[in-house]
Design a protein around this motif. Structure first.
Motif: not given
Length: 353
Positions: A186-200
């Motif tokens: 769950k942490v990796l999933l949430l972090a990946s979503i946040m990562l994609a968002l932060f990249l933009i």
């Protein structure tokens, strides 16, 4: 006159360098945050097995005390051991994240070391100026940007966290190790979503920050003129320019030595290379000259390209003193130089003199 005062020109390299010395660099906090988060996720994934083993060992450590009496020394011993294990879990990831933060700044503006921002500036204590800066349009725009970004990120994170929370009633029946793996996923999933968002957000902020940075450093035409005058009057700058000009002139001069017909020497202190081409020269031309080390260099190049060297100390000194590079020799030296050239042509079996 008004056009000269408008800041319409791109900043010069000196203006940018001066800004860097002041600690003024284009730094995007969002880009740094993205790099840090990315490295944190990678390190979390890479160190997960290591951390899991540490937690498992800590869990078994606690179970080994089942039934033991709880005393002050017991609590102290368990506390010290727990802190040590937790530090061993956290420190590797903290090290990776710290290095990532440093590299994030380096990727944006390179290496900058300055103590200027640490110098006390009592002008910043001016309450009137501070109040006006606090409520400036720039601060208002920055505040709106922060509120929008935080709200957007919080909304996305809250949605997924709410989804995870709904699964908790079922997770409590899992074993401790299955719970850890569930938490990891769950942490990796949430972090990946946040990562994609932060990249933009990071790329957008990086573009905006760099645009605003160079816009703030723009100069008026008058400022560029004043800077050029200041640089031209700087003895250090003038010295560097003069040195560079001399190096370029020497390089061009050395390239002409192979084209010379003769090198007249002192024999050790002076060397003057002469060229005479009847098709384009009205008189012999000095293509290179030098003393001491430069004279030795001229002779070295001449010997390498089979240019004949003639020792004539008085003539070498006169030519060095009176003649400029790429200029014909004085008329009163025609006869002396002609004799040298005649000797050279005769030695080389030439008949064009």
């Amino acid at each position: 006159m008004a056009d000269d005062q408008e800041k319409t020109e791109e900043p010069t390299s000196k203006k940018i360098e001066d800004a860097r010395k002041e600690g003024n660099v284009p730094k995007s906090q969002d880009f740094s945050g993205f790099i840090t988060l990315f490295v944190a996720i990678i390190s979390l994934f890479a160190l997960f097995q290591y951390a899991s083993n540490k937690i498992e060992n800590l869990y078994r450590y606690y179970l080994s005390f089942t039934g033991d009496e709880i005393t002050k020394n017991f609590i102290l011993s368990v506390g010290i051991h727990t802190m040590k294990e937790l530090l061993l879990i956290v420190l590797p990831m903290a090290l990776f994240v710290s290095v990532a933060g440093i590299l994030a700044g380096f990727f944006q503006f390179g290496f900058v070391f300055t103590t200027k921002p640490l110098t006390p500036n009592f002008k910043k204590l001016d309450p009137i100026k501070g109040f006006s800066n606090l409520f400036s349009m720039k601060k208002l725009i920055e505040s709106i940007k922060v509120i929008l970004k935080v709200s957007f990120v919080f909304a996305i994170a809250f949605y997924f966290l709410l989804t995870f929370v709904k699964q908790l009633p079922h997770i409590i029946f899992y074993s401790i190790f299955d719970q850890i793996f569930w938490l990891r996923d769950k942490v990796l999933l949430l972090a990946s979503i946040m990562l994609a968002l932060f990249l933009i957000l990071a790329l957008s902020d990086l573009i905006i920050v760099r645009y605003q940075y160079f816009k703030d450093l723009r100069m008026s035409k008058q400022e560029i003129k004043d800077e050029m005058k200041q640089m031209e009057g700087d003895p250090a700058v003038k010295g560097r320019i003069k040195k560079l000009q001399m190096e370029l002139a020497q390089k061009r001069m050395m390239q002409e030595v192979p084209n010379a017909d003769v090198i007249i020497t002192n024999p050790t202190h002076y060397a003057v290379a002469i060229r005479y081409d009847k098709t384009k020269d009205r008189a012999p031309v000095v293509v290179a000259k030098g003393i001491d080390n430069l004279a030795l260099k001229i002779k070295e190049i001449g010997m390498k390209h089979m240019v004949q060297i003639v020792e004539n100390p008085p003539l070498a000194r006169e030519l060095y003193k009176l003649c400029d590079i790429d200029k014909t020799i004085p008329e009163f030296l025609y006869k002396a130089v002609a004799e040298v050239l005649a000797f050279v042509y005769k030695s080389n079996n030439k008949r064009n003199f």
